[in-house]
Design an enzyme around this catalytic site. Structure first.
Site, PDB file in Angstrom:
ATOM      1  N   HIS A 771       0.835  -1.205   0.000  1.00  0.00           N
ATOM      2  CA  HIS A 771       0.000   0.000   0.000  1.00  0.00           C
ATOM      3  C   HIS A 771       0.863   1.245   0.000  1.00  0.00           C
ATOM      4  O   HIS A 771       1.922   1.284   0.620  1.00  0.00           O
ATOM      5  CB  HIS A 771      -0.915   0.017   1.232  1.00  0.00           C
ATOM      6  CG  HIS A 771      -1.951  -1.065   1.218  1.00  0.00           C
ATOM      7  ND1 HIS A 771      -2.528  -1.568   2.363  1.00  0.00           N
ATOM      8  CD2 HIS A 771      -2.506  -1.742   0.189  1.00  0.00           C
ATOM      9  CE1 HIS A 771      -3.400  -2.506   2.029  1.00  0.00           C
ATOM     10  NE2 HIS A 771      -3.407  -2.626   0.713  1.00  0.00           N
ATOM     11  N   GLY A 794      -6.270   0.709  26.215  1.00  0.00           N
ATOM     12  CA  GLY A 794      -7.365  -0.150  26.640  1.00  0.00           C
ATOM     13  C   GLY A 794      -8.022  -0.938  25.531  1.00  0.00           C
ATOM     14  O   GLY A 794      -9.041  -1.595  25.771  1.00  0.00           O
TER      15      GLY A 794
END
Length: 1112
Positions: A771, A794
């Site tokens: 890419h 988290g």
């Protein structure tokens, strides 16, 4: 890829030619290049200033901080330069982790100056605009310019002024130099924009007391995708490899194949002596495989990085595969070698077709592969993958090469663990059902369900899927406000409009730009299995034809969709459309997208094209933000919302749609860069959860139209989405916004995230992955850093991609356990018939062909004439006669036979304008008719009386000769029967005035033909007929007819029956038709060139014979 580094020499050449500024740029650009092969005498002749000036010498190989590394020789004479180079030229040196050989050096005139005259300037591109950095203290000790430099951001589509530069960048510059520097920096910025640079750094930039400007050191990158725009200025740019990696001819060969193909073909050699080789389909998948190899300890043995994608043809895949196999079978490895042929689940590439190319290459290299003890591991999915895997397994059995084959039932990277000995190889891997089985309803009830559920498995049924978004926390900085607020509905801030939370519903209607009938049919089949009431495609736009209707299938019945030449007409007639799917090419995608955004009804645009210049993409993104339009792409396959809508080829063919349960919504939404990996996520999510609610591939470019955070926030605000999966990638910093959103409580739903490209930090030199955006320009852009940041914030981050499915399953099970997700009962989808062409390719049906041909095959990469490739035809110099032999007689004729055919064509090419065929052609041409009509008019006169005597003569003489008639008996019999002897007689020529065409052919035939029995017989007949009348000679038609029979019977390529059959079916008349066509065309062109008017036959050349008047 897009941004590619250029050499300092190239950058300075561009700058010296094209910069426009009132500043006195000096030293435009004098340089000399030195390599190990340099002839110093010749060099000094070409550059005499080398003998008289003080010089600077340095390597030009994309090495950063050359001054600090002692790689710049300053203020030397020519002898000093030579001494300096002796210690460095062709010597290995280490720069960072990269080891490389110093090969290319640049010599320039030395510029005397003081430290106070050195400045630093840099321009680089970001999503929002171009940043200009300036520091008043340049040179080797410039230090951390990111923190020290003055900075100015020029927004997309805005211009830089000298006042801005003076006020914001030149605050610490002496007043007397501000005007010069301001003019130069503005000129430099305009140059940077005009030539599509993405990065340009000058350090030091010297401004002397007299106002002279000198560019001493320069580093730059340009947007290689803008080649079609900048070709006139760039010329043929050479992109050097990063320092520490050699430029191999095989890389250049693949790059050339890539440039000539609509597909994507990439190859980077990392360690040609390595034992682990890869041949991976897909830009994203190729990175994942490299990551997994490195994670399992194979980094030192990884030989290459590369990828093939975008539906390459069988021949292109063969060329790519044989290059890999050639490289890996040059040096033996004590442990043998492994080849990993991997890939995600393809969206539209025919896996069987590409695998056939790989199989051909394996067969060609089976000897070396066995000699080098190569073991091959294959894993692939997508259209027709079962046939591809079968073919691959068969070649393993027939060649004796160990080939282990796996499909979508096996985790994508499991074969890496098998190849490296970290997991066992299953004896009998489980297999998914055949493609065709997915097309049949698994229920015994053949009726189509009245409605397939389109709400989420865990979502209460509501008439509106959209709920007000949560308010963002107060006190966020401005950039956070933009990134977090903008997706919310009905919010307008400044000059930009808010974008919709819900992009697609069961009632979404789209216009498709481009004649992509296969993609449209795939969308309609998806709509049908989702039990949509109407097709999602309202119309197509195709500027290259007029308005018309295109036929498609809606389930079992055929329907017509309108195709418009102009977008305006399509928009006007279909006001319900709010999505545009653009299959425009990279050259036209920008203009068509800008046009589409002029229509307020369009809220979402998917841009499929890869290779759009970054400057154009940024302009589209800015315009979309201003108008509240969501862009998916560029360089994407699109996205999918199960039960509602899919973009183009997303999700692959119907078998994969059904296998991954994409016909009804689940509870998991994902966003990825890669299109192929998005389909792999469909597979993973369907196997580990209740399925996909929505998935988007934002595209692999550096500046996708919409970002990860844009879609994550949409999913956060969509009640039906219970957990979010993000497949990030090396390069860019978008993933940090997700971290920020989690920390600030804006994102409360579980996020499972993995950034691919972790292997990049293990490589000693920079590798540009498949890419365009997959390249880290700083430490924070690495996949390792982003994964750790997400983990700290988290998010649920697996240890590797191998474990991504396990983590998704764990999070999903927790949500089911706590009641957040309540799995619903499966509802079978309606049946959809398989297209005939696809069913036939899968070998499920057969039917007699409408046509049969045995002379030519154009289906492959190379045209084949009667089994002979066209390249061989030219290599063997077969000529027109040889081609005619292949196409007419399916034989490779002897050289003399080919020559004879060509001679026949030459002597029959024309016989003047008076003959009937030429006359007709001329009359037609003068009547204003076209070439084909005029030629046809002339050809229609050919028959027994004109030109058609070849076949008849061959038949008459052959029959008489074969029946044992003496020449005299033959003549007498024809006279008795009242028949003319075809091929005997001429209006002008006679025994005393012979036809030289016949004489030329007779001399050749007598010299080269092994036998001329029939010709001798005809010549004996001629003696009898000319004794009666001198013009009853064997004419050219007759000669060619009888000589051709001798050729067919005696050249050794035909049986007697075959030779007679060719005469019987009219092959010989074909010689006259083909030859005389050349003359007829000549007469047509001659009349047009002479501008002859309409022909009318003169009265005095017509005898009017009317019946006498009959009185009553």
């Amino acid at each position: 890829m897009s941004a590619k580094a250029i050499s300092e020499q190239t950058g300075k050449e561009f700058l010296s030619k094209y910069i426009c500024t009132s500043a006195a740029v000096q030293n435009r650009f004098r340089y000399a290049s030195v390599t190990a092969e340099t002839d110093w005498d010749r060099l000094t002749q070409d550059h005499p200033w080398l003998l008289t000036e003080r010089l600077v010498v340095k390597p030009d190989q994309l090495i950063k901080r050359r001054g600090k590394l002692g790689l710049v020789g300053i203020n030397l004479d020519l002898q000093g330069v030579k001494e300096w180079l002796k210690a460095r030229l062709m010597r290995e040196t280490t720069v960072g982790k990269a080891k490389g050989v110093l090969k290319n050096f640049l010599i320039e005139p030395f510029v005397p100056h003081t430290q106070e005259e050195e400045f630093y300037v840099c321009i680089y591109a970001t999503r929002e605009g171009d940043h200009v950095l300036f520091h008043h203290e340049g040179g080797v000790e410039v230090g951390d310019v990111d923190t020290k430099a003055q900075r100015l951001m020029v927004a997309v589509d805005e211009k830089l002024s000298e006042d801005q530069v003076t006020e914001q960048l030149l605050t610490h510059v002496p007043d007397e130099k501000k005007e010069v520097l301001a003019s130069f920096i503005v000129g430099l910025f305009n140059f940077y924009e005009d030539l599509y640079f993405t990065y340009l750094e000058i350090n030091p930039l010297v401004v002397t007391q007299d106002g002279g400007v000198y560019i001493l050191d320069m580093a730059a990158k340009i947007d290689a995708t803008a080649d079609y725009i900048c070709k006139a200025k760039w010329g043929d740019v050479e992109f050097p490899p990063p320092f520490g990696r050699e430029a191999y001819p095989e890389e250049a060969y693949i790059a050339d194949l890539d440039a000539k193909s609509g597909a994507s073909l990439k190859l980077t050699l990392l360690n040609p002596r390595g034992r682990i080789w890869t041949m991976v389909a897909g830009g994203g998948a190729s990175v994942v495989y490299s990551d997994t190899i490195c994670d399992l300890g194979g980094v030192d043995e990884l030989a290459n990085y590369g990828e093939y994608s975008g539906a390459p043809s069988e021949q292109q895949t063969y060329d790519y595969a044989k290059t890999i196999l050639s490289l890996m079978t040059r040096e033996k490895h004590p442990e043998g070698k492994v080849l990993i042929i991997g890939g995600s689940i393809a969206n539209f590439t025919n896996v069987a077709a590409t695998f056939k190319g790989i199989v051909r290459a394996i067969k060609d290299y089976q000897g070396p592969l066995k000699e080098h003890e190569v073991t091959i591991f294959v894993r692939r999915g997508g259209p027709n993958y079962q046939e591809g895997l079968r073919v691959m397994g068969e070649v393993g059995k027939t060649t004796g090469i160990p080939i282990h084959v796996f499909g979508t039932e096996t985790h994508m990277t499991a074969i890496v663990g098998m190849a490296l000995g970290h997991r066992p190889i299953p004896n009998q891997p489980p297999t998914d059902a055949h493609t065709a089985n997915f097309l049949l309803n698994s229920s015994n009830n053949a009726m189509t369900p009245s409605t397939t559920r389109t709400a989420s498995f865990s979502e209460p049924r509501t008439c509106n899927d959209v709920t007000p978004a949560k308010k963002s926390k107060a006190g966020l900085p401005a950039d956070s406000l933009h990134s977090i607020l903008w997706p919310l509905k009905n919010v307008v801030t400044g000059d930009w409009k808010a974008k919709a939370t819900t992009l697609f519903s069961k009632h979404t209607k789209a216009i498709v730009w481009g004649m992509q009938t296969r993609a449209v049919q795939g969308m309609l089949d998806f709509d049908y299995v989702c039990s949509r009431d109407e097709p999602s495609v309202a119309a197509m736009v195709y500027p290259f034809t007029g308005d018309h209707k295109q036929k498609f299938y809606w389930g079992h019945k055929e329907i017509l969709l309108p195709v418009y030449k102009n977008m305006a007409d399509a928009m006007k007639k279909h006001p319900e459309v709010d999505v545009l799917i653009s299959f425009a090419s990279l050259r036209s995608a920008f203009d068509s997208t800008v046009e589409a955004m002029q229509y307020p009804q369009i809220r979402t645009i998917a841009i499929i094209a890869e290779g759009i210049p970054e400057a154009q993409t940024r302009k589209m993104v800015k315009m979309a933000d201003e108008k509240g339009v969501t862009i998916i792409g560029p360089a994407t396959v699109g996205g999918i919302k199960p039960g509602c809508f899919k973009i183009g080829n997303t999700g692959g063919m119907l078998d994969n749609i059904l296998a991954s349960k994409l016909y009804r919504p689940g509870s998991v939404a994902y966003v990825s860069r890669s299109g192929g990996m998005s389909n792999e996520l469909n597979n993973i999510v369907s196997r580990t959860t209740d399925g996909v609610y929505e998935g988007v591939a934002i595209g692999g470019d550096r500046y996708p139209g919409s970002t990860f955070m844009d879609h994550v926030l949409r999913y956060q605000d969509t009640p039906g989405v219970k957990m979010i999966v993000v497949l990030g990638e090396i390069g860019g910093t978008e993933e940090y916004k997700i971290c920020q959103g989690i920390k600030e409580g804006r994102i409360t739903k579980p996020v499972v995230c993995w950034c691919i490209g972790t292997c990049a930090t293990m490589f000693t030199s920079e590798v540009q992955f498949g890419h365009a955006g997959a390249c880290a320009n700083q430490a924070s852009e690495t996949a390792v850093a982003k994964n750790q940041a997400l983990r700290d914030a988290g998010a649920y981050v697996p240890k590797s991609f191998d474990e991504l499915g396990d983590v998704i399953r764990t999070v999903y099970d927790e949500l089911v356990a706590n009641g957040t997700i309540i799995p619903a009962q499966e509802v079978p989808p309606p049946t959809v018939p398989m297209d005939y062409s696809w069913a036939r390719e899968l070998g499920l049906i057969r039917k007699p062909a409408s046509f049969m041909t045995s002379i030519c095959d154009e289906r492959g990469q190379e045209l084949i004439y009667a089994g002979m490739p066209i390249t061989e035809v030219f290599k063997e110099e077969m000529g027109l006669g040889g081609v005619l032999g292949l196409l007419w007689f399916q034989r490779r004729l002897p050289r003399y036979a080919c020559q004879f055919i060509e001679m026949c064509l030459m002597v029959t090419a024309d016989h003047g304008p008076a003959v009937s065929g030429a006359h007709n052609t001329i009359v037609c041409a003068r009547a204003g008719k076209d070439l084909i009509s005029s030629l046809t008019s002339g050809l229609l006169t050919i028959g027994d009386r004109f030109g058609g005597a070849l076949d008849a003569a061959a038949k008459q003489f052959s029959k008489a000769f074969d029946s044992g008639l003496l020449p005299m008996e033959f003549v007498n019999k024809m006279k008795k029967d009242g028949k003319l002897i075809m091929g005997i007689g001429h209006r002008v020529k006679s025994i005393n005035n012979p036809d030289m065409r016949v004489q030329i052919l007779k001399d050749f035939v007598k010299q080269h033909f092994p036998s001329t029995q029939l010709l001798d017989y005809a010549l004996d007949v001629e003696k009898i007929t000319t004794s009666k009348k001198p013009n009853l000679i064997l004419n050219v038609d007759g000669f060619i007819g009888v000589a051709f029979v001798d050729l067919l019977r005696t050249c050794g390529g035909f049986t007697r029956d075959e030779a007679d059959e060719f005469v019987e079916i009219g092959a010989l008349n074909g010689i006259f038709v083909l030859g005389r066509s050349m003359g007829f065309i000549g007469h047509y062109l001659d009349q047009k060139r002479l501008k002859q008017g309409l022909y009318r036959h003169p009265w005095d050349d017509i005898s009017y014979v009317l019946p006498e008047h009959m009185s009553m």
